[in-house]
Design a protein around this motif. Sequence first.
Motif, PDB file in Angstrom:
ATOM      1  N   HIS A   1      -0.832   1.439 -13.743  1.00 44.39           N
ATOM      2  CA  HIS A   1      -0.825   2.894 -13.544  1.00 44.39           C
ATOM      3  C   HIS A   1      -1.983   3.317 -12.643  1.00 44.39           C
ATOM      4  O   HIS A   1      -1.795   4.111 -11.709  1.00 44.39           O
ATOM      5  CB  HIS A   1      -0.910   3.616 -14.888  1.00 44.39           C
ATOM      6  CG  HIS A   1      -0.999   5.101 -14.755  1.00 44.39           C
ATOM      7  ND1 HIS A   1       0.069   5.874 -14.373  1.00 44.39           N
ATOM      8  CD2 HIS A   1      -2.048   5.949 -14.920  1.00 44.39           C
ATOM      9  CE1 HIS A   1      -0.305   7.149 -14.314  1.00 44.39           C
ATOM     10  NE2 HIS A   1      -1.586   7.215 -14.645  1.00 44.39           N
ATOM     11  N   LEU A   2      -3.167   2.774 -12.916  1.00 45.29           N
ATOM     12  CA  LEU A   2      -4.327   3.122 -12.094  1.00 45.29           C
ATOM     13  C   LEU A   2      -4.123   2.684 -10.648  1.00 45.29           C
ATOM     14  O   LEU A   2      -4.428   3.447  -9.718  1.00 45.29           O
ATOM     15  CB  LEU A   2      -5.595   2.485 -12.673  1.00 45.29           C
ATOM     16  CG  LEU A   2      -6.044   3.017 -14.020  1.00 45.29           C
ATOM     17  CD1 LEU A   2      -7.168   2.157 -14.586  1.00 45.29           C
ATOM     18  CD2 LEU A   2      -6.479   4.473 -13.914  1.00 45.29           C
ATOM     19  N   ALA A   3      -3.616   1.483 -10.450  1.00 43.26           N
ATOM     20  CA  ALA A   3      -3.381   0.992  -9.089  1.00 43.26           C
ATOM     21  C   ALA A   3      -2.368   1.870  -8.370  1.00 43.26           C
ATOM     22  O   ALA A   3      -2.541   2.194  -7.183  1.00 43.26           O
ATOM     23  CB  ALA A   3      -2.916  -0.463  -9.126  1.00 43.26           C
ATOM     24  N   ALA A   4      -1.316   2.280  -9.089  1.00 43.40           N
ATOM     25  CA  ALA A   4      -0.289   3.125  -8.466  1.00 43.40           C
ATOM     26  C   ALA A   4      -0.847   4.500  -8.088  1.00 43.40           C
ATOM     27  O   ALA A   4      -0.423   5.085  -7.083  1.00 43.40           O
ATOM     28  CB  ALA A   4       0.896   3.285  -9.415  1.00 43.40           C
ATOM     29  N   GLN A   5      -1.789   4.999  -8.863  1.00 46.28           N
ATOM     30  CA  GLN A   5      -2.363   6.314  -8.599  1.00 46.28           C
ATOM     31  C   GLN A   5      -3.462   6.283  -7.528  1.00 46.28           C
ATOM     32  O   GLN A   5      -3.664   7.267  -6.819  1.00 46.28           O
ATOM     33  CB  GLN A   5      -2.951   6.913  -9.891  1.00 46.28           C
ATOM     34  CG  GLN A   5      -1.935   7.154 -10.972  1.00 46.28           C
ATOM     35  CD  GLN A   5      -0.857   8.124 -10.538  1.00 46.28           C
ATOM     36  OE1 GLN A   5      -1.146   9.189 -10.016  1.00 46.28           O
ATOM     37  NE2 GLN A   5       0.394   7.741 -10.726  1.00 46.28           N
ATOM     38  N   LEU A   6      -4.170   5.167  -7.447  1.00 41.66           N
ATOM     39  CA  LEU A   6      -5.377   5.117  -6.604  1.00 41.66           C
ATOM     40  C   LEU A   6      -5.230   4.297  -5.325  1.00 41.66           C
ATOM     41  O   LEU A   6      -6.074   4.393  -4.443  1.00 41.66           O
ATOM     42  CB  LEU A   6      -6.546   4.557  -7.426  1.00 41.66           C
ATOM     43  CG  LEU A   6      -6.915   5.344  -8.675  1.00 41.66           C
ATOM     44  CD1 LEU A   6      -7.955   4.585  -9.489  1.00 41.66           C
ATOM     45  CD2 LEU A   6      -7.418   6.736  -8.310  1.00 41.66           C
ATOM     46  N   TYR A   7      -4.183   3.470  -5.243  1.00 40.51           N
ATOM     47  CA  TYR A   7      -4.061   2.564  -4.105  1.00 40.51           C
ATOM     48  C   TYR A   7      -2.652   2.604  -3.532  1.00 40.51           C
ATOM     49  O   TYR A   7      -1.703   2.975  -4.192  1.00 40.51           O
ATOM     50  CB  TYR A   7      -4.380   1.113  -4.531  1.00 40.51           C
ATOM     51  CG  TYR A   7      -5.753   0.941  -5.100  1.00 40.51           C
ATOM     52  CD1 TYR A   7      -6.853   0.764  -4.268  1.00 40.51           C
ATOM     53  CD2 TYR A   7      -5.972   0.979  -6.476  1.00 40.51           C
ATOM     54  CE1 TYR A   7      -8.127   0.616  -4.787  1.00 40.51           C
ATOM     55  CE2 TYR A   7      -7.245   0.830  -7.005  1.00 40.51           C
ATOM     56  CZ  TYR A   7      -8.318   0.648  -6.162  1.00 40.51           C
ATOM     57  OH  TYR A   7      -9.574   0.511  -6.678  1.00 40.51           O
ATOM     58  N   THR A   8      -2.563   2.140  -2.295  1.00 42.56           N
ATOM     59  CA  THR A   8      -1.278   1.848  -1.669  1.00 42.56           C
ATOM     60  C   THR A   8      -1.253   0.347  -1.431  1.00 42.56           C
ATOM     61  O   THR A   8      -2.268  -0.338  -1.609  1.00 42.56           O
ATOM     62  CB  THR A   8      -1.135   2.580  -0.321  1.00 42.56           C
ATOM     63  OG1 THR A   8      -2.143   2.072   0.579  1.00 42.56           O
ATOM     64  CG2 THR A   8      -1.276   4.092  -0.473  1.00 42.56           C
ATOM     65  N   VAL A   9      -0.115  -0.168  -1.015  1.00 44.04           N
ATOM     66  CA  VAL A   9      -0.042  -1.597  -0.715  1.00 44.04           C
ATOM     67  C   VAL A   9      -1.076  -1.948   0.356  1.00 44.04           C
ATOM     68  O   VAL A   9      -1.761  -2.969   0.266  1.00 44.04           O
ATOM     69  CB  VAL A   9       1.386  -1.992  -0.267  1.00 44.04           C
ATOM     70  CG1 VAL A   9       1.431  -3.430   0.213  1.00 44.04           C
ATOM     71  CG2 VAL A   9       2.376  -1.768  -1.405  1.00 44.04           C
TER      72      VAL A   9
END
Length: 152
Positions: free
Chosen positions: A68-76
Amino acid sequence: MAIDVTIGFVIHMLFAAIWTGAVIFMTYGVIPVARAGNIDTDPFADITSRLLTLSRLSALIMFLTGGHLAAQLYTVETLLEPPRGHLVLTMLALWLIMAGLVEVGTKKISAGLRERKVRTPAEKSRPFFLGATVVALALLLVAGLLIGLPYA
């Protein structure tokens, strides 16, 4: 920062602390006692079972909150950029390694406990728990580095 991200960070770090602490305690508190033969098979089995349950639960919760954090804070694209993206991917790899080491270590203990032995399974599991402890410390180090880096 959105409230769901803040809650995600809190839950993620809480389970990281619980998981790493439990693994380190098993390595330096329980395994040496078992190697010395100063614990009976039933308590050793109970401790091992509880650690395995805690490890699996923590790994699942950390996977969900970390995702969830990666999806909210990062892009590929940003996950492939240094330094933040590389640290996040390093954390994911370390998380998988730690989960695997704990799984194998507990299986080594369980196999020996079925034969009503304590010292041998503790000895056979020790390298896996030492490895898991090193990985746990590395995970905490990477988390500290991530906390210290500004977001782009």
